[in-house]
Design a protein around this motif. Structure first.
Motif, PDB file in Angstrom:
ATOM      1  N   GLU A   1      33.216  54.787  39.145  1.00  4.62           N
ATOM      2  CA  GLU A   1      34.648  54.478  39.165  1.00  4.62           C
ATOM      3  C   GLU A   1      35.320  55.192  40.338  1.00  4.62           C
ATOM      4  N   ALA A   2      36.150  54.439  41.074  1.00  4.43           N
ATOM      5  CA  ALA A   2      36.833  54.990  42.245  1.00  4.43           C
ATOM      6  C   ALA A   2      38.007  55.871  41.812  1.00  4.43           C
ATOM      7  N   LYS A   3      38.483  56.686  42.740  1.00  2.00           N
ATOM      8  CA  LYS A   3      39.660  57.508  42.466  1.00  2.00           C
ATOM      9  C   LYS A   3      40.870  56.607  42.237  1.00  2.00           C
ATOM     10  N   LYS A   4      41.801  57.080  41.449  1.00  2.00           N
ATOM     11  CA  LYS A   4      43.004  56.324  41.130  1.00  2.00           C
ATOM     12  C   LYS A   4      43.740  55.952  42.424  1.00  2.00           C
ATOM     13  N   GLY A   5      44.130  54.668  42.531  1.00  2.00           N
ATOM     14  CA  GLY A   5      44.853  54.197  43.703  1.00  2.00           C
ATOM     15  C   GLY A   5      43.959  53.755  44.843  1.00  2.00           C
ATOM     16  N   HIS A   6      42.621  53.874  44.674  1.00  2.00           N
ATOM     17  CA  HIS A   6      41.696  53.471  45.736  1.00  2.00           C
ATOM     18  C   HIS A   6      41.769  51.965  45.969  1.00  2.00           C
ATOM     19  N   LYS A   7      41.938  51.574  47.225  1.00  2.00           N
ATOM     20  CA  LYS A   7      41.989  50.157  47.581  1.00  2.00           C
ATOM     21  C   LYS A   7      40.574  49.659  47.880  1.00  2.00           C
ATOM     22  N   ALA A   8      40.210  48.575  47.224  1.00  2.00           N
ATOM     23  CA  ALA A   8      38.842  48.048  47.355  1.00  2.00           C
ATOM     24  C   ALA A   8      38.583  47.539  48.764  1.00  2.00           C
ATOM     25  N   GLY A   9      37.431  47.886  49.277  1.00  2.00           N
ATOM     26  CA  GLY A   9      36.996  47.390  50.581  1.00  2.00           C
ATOM     27  C   GLY A   9      35.608  46.800  50.477  1.00  2.00           C
ATOM     28  N   ASN A  10      35.115  46.247  51.572  1.00  2.00           N
ATOM     29  CA  ASN A  10      33.770  45.673  51.568  1.00  2.00           C
ATOM     30  C   ASN A  10      32.750  46.736  51.155  1.00  2.00           C
ATOM     31  N   GLY A  11      31.864  46.352  50.252  1.00  2.00           N
ATOM     32  CA  GLY A  11      30.872  47.275  49.719  1.00  2.00           C
ATOM     33  C   GLY A  11      31.279  47.850  48.383  1.00  2.00           C
ATOM     34  N   ASP A  12      32.578  47.777  48.064  1.00  2.00           N
ATOM     35  CA  ASP A  12      33.033  48.232  46.749  1.00  2.00           C
ATOM     36  C   ASP A  12      32.835  47.128  45.716  1.00  2.00           C
ATOM     37  N   GLN A  13      32.822  47.544  44.469  1.00  2.00           N
ATOM     38  CA  GLN A  13      32.694  46.574  43.374  1.00  2.00           C
ATOM     39  C   GLN A  13      34.012  46.520  42.600  1.00  2.00           C
ATOM     40  N   VAL A  14      34.488  45.288  42.367  1.00  2.00           N
ATOM     41  CA  VAL A  14      35.675  45.121  41.533  1.00  2.00           C
ATOM     42  C   VAL A  14      35.260  44.380  40.264  1.00  2.00           C
ATOM     43  N   VAL A  15      35.820  44.785  39.150  1.00  2.00           N
ATOM     44  CA  VAL A  15      35.549  44.132  37.865  1.00  2.00           C
ATOM     45  C   VAL A  15      36.817  43.360  37.501  1.00  2.00           C
ATOM     46  N   ILE A  16      36.689  42.035  37.337  1.00  2.00           N
ATOM     47  CA  ILE A  16      37.882  41.200  37.188  1.00  2.00           C
ATOM     48  C   ILE A  16      37.805  40.285  35.977  1.00  2.00           C
ATOM     49  N   ASP A  17      38.993  39.925  35.472  1.00  2.00           N
ATOM     50  CA  ASP A  17      39.158  38.772  34.585  1.00  2.00           C
ATOM     51  C   ASP A  17      39.760  37.672  35.449  1.00  2.00           C
ATOM     52  N   PHE A  18      39.438  36.430  35.199  1.00  2.00           N
ATOM     53  CA  PHE A  18      39.984  35.366  36.043  1.00  2.00           C
ATOM     54  C   PHE A  18      40.159  34.073  35.254  1.00  2.00           C
ATOM     55  N   VAL A  19      41.130  33.284  35.704  1.00  2.00           N
ATOM     56  CA  VAL A  19      41.360  31.937  35.169  1.00  2.00           C
ATOM     57  C   VAL A  19      41.534  31.010  36.365  1.00  2.00           C
ATOM     58  N   GLY A  20      40.665  30.048  36.480  1.00  2.00           N
ATOM     59  CA  GLY A  20      40.723  29.114  37.597  1.00  2.00           C
ATOM     60  C   GLY A  20      41.374  27.798  37.195  1.00  2.00           C
ATOM     61  N   LYS A  21      42.168  27.252  38.119  1.00  2.00           N
ATOM     62  CA  LYS A  21      42.828  25.966  37.857  1.00  2.00           C
ATOM     63  C   LYS A  21      42.700  25.064  39.071  1.00  2.00           C
ATOM     64  N   ALA A  22      42.468  23.766  38.791  1.00  2.00           N
ATOM     65  CA  ALA A  22      42.458  22.737  39.827  1.00  2.00           C
ATOM     66  C   ALA A  22      43.494  21.691  39.434  1.00  2.00           C
ATOM     67  N   ASP A  23      44.358  21.331  40.352  1.00  2.00           N
ATOM     68  CA  ASP A  23      45.468  20.418  40.049  1.00  2.00           C
ATOM     69  C   ASP A  23      46.321  20.964  38.899  1.00  2.00           C
ATOM     70  N   GLY A  24      46.408  22.291  38.830  1.00  2.00           N
ATOM     71  CA  GLY A  24      47.246  22.917  37.816  1.00  2.00           C
ATOM     72  C   GLY A  24      46.641  22.988  36.434  1.00  2.00           C
ATOM     73  N   VAL A  25      45.394  22.534  36.286  1.00  2.00           N
ATOM     74  CA  VAL A  25      44.755  22.501  34.965  1.00  2.00           C
ATOM     75  C   VAL A  25      43.513  23.390  34.980  1.00  2.00           C
ATOM     76  N   ALA A  26      43.379  24.252  33.973  1.00  2.00           N
ATOM     77  CA  ALA A  26      42.188  25.103  33.857  1.00  2.00           C
ATOM     78  C   ALA A  26      40.958  24.228  33.674  1.00  2.00           C
ATOM     79  N   PHE A  27      39.892  24.537  34.389  1.00  2.00           N
ATOM     80  CA  PHE A  27      38.684  23.712  34.322  1.00  2.00           C
ATOM     81  C   PHE A  27      37.556  24.452  33.608  1.00  2.00           C
ATOM     82  N   GLU A  28      36.628  23.666  33.092  1.00  2.00           N
ATOM     83  CA  GLU A  28      35.513  24.224  32.319  1.00  2.00           C
ATOM     84  C   GLU A  28      34.691  25.177  33.184  1.00  2.00           C
ATOM     85  N   GLY A  29      34.406  26.358  32.638  1.00  2.00           N
ATOM     86  CA  GLY A  29      33.614  27.338  33.367  1.00  2.00           C
ATOM     87  C   GLY A  29      34.426  28.167  34.340  1.00  2.00           C
ATOM     88  N   GLY A  30      35.738  27.895  34.452  1.00  2.00           N
ATOM     89  CA  GLY A  30      36.557  28.599  35.423  1.00  2.00           C
ATOM     90  C   GLY A  30      37.244  29.829  34.877  1.00  2.00           C
TER      91      GLY A  30
END
Length: 515
Positions: free
Chosen positions: A139-168
């Protein structure tokens, strides 16, 4: 014209009824005790179609065997018009026979083997790559800005034409920035994020993305950054090797050294095989069946068109390939001739594929199917001699090539990997003149798109055609089927592409030897 007596078809129908009887359930009867006449009444059309196809296939096989006919391609088998149950079946059989192959000239073959030893710098480089793929993140120090080589752990919701798509949609997905794991533009827009950030990014799915509904489409992803982690140093030592299940670093290097050497040996064999095929092609010239050349040419062109369709400029690549169709037809003719020649050499010298080897091939092919389809595939191969022959052909060809290597005078010369690869590349890029044995008839520019090195192999369809026993492999079902879909090959296992940005496969770990 071949006549199949009605009594033979009816006898086959009785066999089909007996085979089906144990599976039939009917009210008022114990399982397996339903009378044959009721089974015929319920399933008569389907059972008759299967009985007729079996009778036709066996009759055609007997015709070929009795007359010692070796078909060049799958015979065209058609049921004459006017056939009805209870009548003799009139079947038209049309085929092209294999030519008489001249006695192969295999004495006095000379081949050069380039021997290349695994380079320790290459081994060290691959150990380093493996170590990078095993990077541990903290875990990085608080306030650390992610750069190349760093790992970010994310939640995400993808949409195409404004609609959430399967697997996104996904949660707790780790992404190493700059790794190129995800679709273009995704990782770049995460550079600079901090833990707790929320961000919307915009991307466009590639034109060749696996999910049809997303190919080339713009999409937005709502991102929540759960964590940002930095890479810790992975020290390459015995402890690192032990984390992979090995004894020490030396064992890890040994495994990777073996893998590198196997790859080099494969390149050496390819180089030797090209020399061998060139010599055989130069020393043998005989007419080959046009239908076989047409089939091989169509296979080559279909492959090249498919590959060209994924180039940066598909239209230009396709146009270039079509303009060189004549060259690829020459390649097809050579492949067919070499296939027949290798088959003749194998048959004359007792080269065979054992049943145990065949079972292994079937098992390997079946593993590519969904579990529910594997038994159907195995049954298909067992019932379709042509399918079995196509599985057998590559192994048979390799065995014939190994036999010829054993007969040849092989001289060895030490070389570097660069020299070996340059030799192979020069063979691919050279434009050969009339009488040259190479398959690489097309100009080098076209080869970049078409990858014609694949066209060097002898035709798989002819690799076993010369064996007398393999006449069985050419027996088809009637070209006018009695019932559509009967005996159809099960569908191949399809990938289940998720719409989330596609990841590249992780680096392969060396297989640990048993202690």
């Amino acid at each position: 014209m071949l006549t199949i007596p009605a009594k033979d078809i009816d006898a086959r129908l009785d066999q089909e009824v007996k085979k089906l009887a144990p599976q039939i359930k009917m009210a008022g009867f114990r399982p397996g005790k339903v009378p044959p006449n009721l089974i015929r009444k319920m399933h008569g059309d389907r059972l008759h179609a299967e009985a007729l196809q079996t009778a036709v296939a066996q009759s055609v096989q007997k015709l070929l065997s009795d007359n010692k006919i070796r078909p060049a391609m799958q015979p065209e088998v058609e049921l004459a018009d006017g056939y009805a149950q209870g009548k003799d079946a009139e079947v038209r059989v049309k085929l092209e026979t294999l030519p008489d192959v001249p006695k192969p000239k295999i004495d006095g073959l000379t081949i050069e083997r380039l021997t290349v030893e695994a380079d320790e710098t290459v081994v060290a480089s691959q150990v380093e790559q493996l170590a990078k793929s095993q990077t541990r993140f903290a875990e990085a120090k608080k306030g650390h800005k992610a750069g190349n080589g760093d790992q970010v752990v994310i939640d995400f919701v993808g949409k195409a034409d404004g609609v959430a798509f399967e697997g996104g949609t996904g949660t707790d997905m780790p992404v190493v920035l700059g790794s190129g794991q995800l679709i273009p533009g995704f990782e770049d827009q995460l550079v600079g994020v901090k833990a707790g950030d929320e961000k919307q990014i915009e991307v466009t799915f590639p034109a060749d993305y696996p999910a049809e509904n997303l190919k080339g489409k713009p999409a937005t992803f709502e991102i929540t950054v759960k964590e940002v982690k930095v890479a810790g140093e992975t020290k390459i030592d015995d402890e690192f090797a032990k984390s992979l299940g090995l004894n020490d670093l030396e064992q890890l290097k040994g495994l990777i050294r073996d893998q590198v050497q196997q790859e080099l040996n494969g390149l050496t064999r390819t180089h030797m095989k090209r020399q061998l095929l060139d010599k055989l092609a130069a020393d043998h010239d005989f007419e080959v069946p046009p239908s076989m050349v047409d089939a091989e040419f169509n296979n080559i062109m279909a492959q090249l068109r498919h590959e060209a369709s994924h180039e940066e400029d598909p239209e230009a690549s396709l146009k270039e390939i079509e303009s060189e169709a004549g060259d690829y037809r020459k390649i097809a003719e050579r492949r067919v001739r070499l296939g027949l020649l290798l088959s003749e050499i194998g048959a004359a010298n007792g080269v065979e594929v054992s049943q145990a080897e065949m079972n292994r091939l079937i098992g390997q092919a079946a593993s590519q199917y969904q579990p529910k389809d594997r038994d159907r595939f195995i049954q298909y191969v067992q019932n379709e001699p042509m399918a079995a022959a196509q599985l057998r052909a590559p192994l048979y060809e390799d065995k014939v090539v190994d036999f010829l290597f054993s007969k040849a005078e092989v001289t060895e010369r030490s070389a570097t990997r660069e020299e070996l690869e340059a030799d192979l590349e020069s063979e691919e890029g050279h434009v050969h003149g009339p009488g040259c044995g190479h398959d690489h008839a097309a100009p080098a520019k076209a080869k970049k798109a078409a990858k014609p090195a694949k066209a060097e192999k002898p035709s798989a369809k002819t690799a076993t055609a010369g064996k007398g026993a393999d006449a069985k492999a050419e027996v088809p079902k009637p070209s006018k089927p009695v019932k559509d879909g009967a005996g159809a090959k099960p569908a191949a296992k399809k990938a289940d592409p998720k719409a989330e940005p596609a990841k590249k496969p992780a680096a392969k770990k060396p297989a640990a030897k048993k202690k």
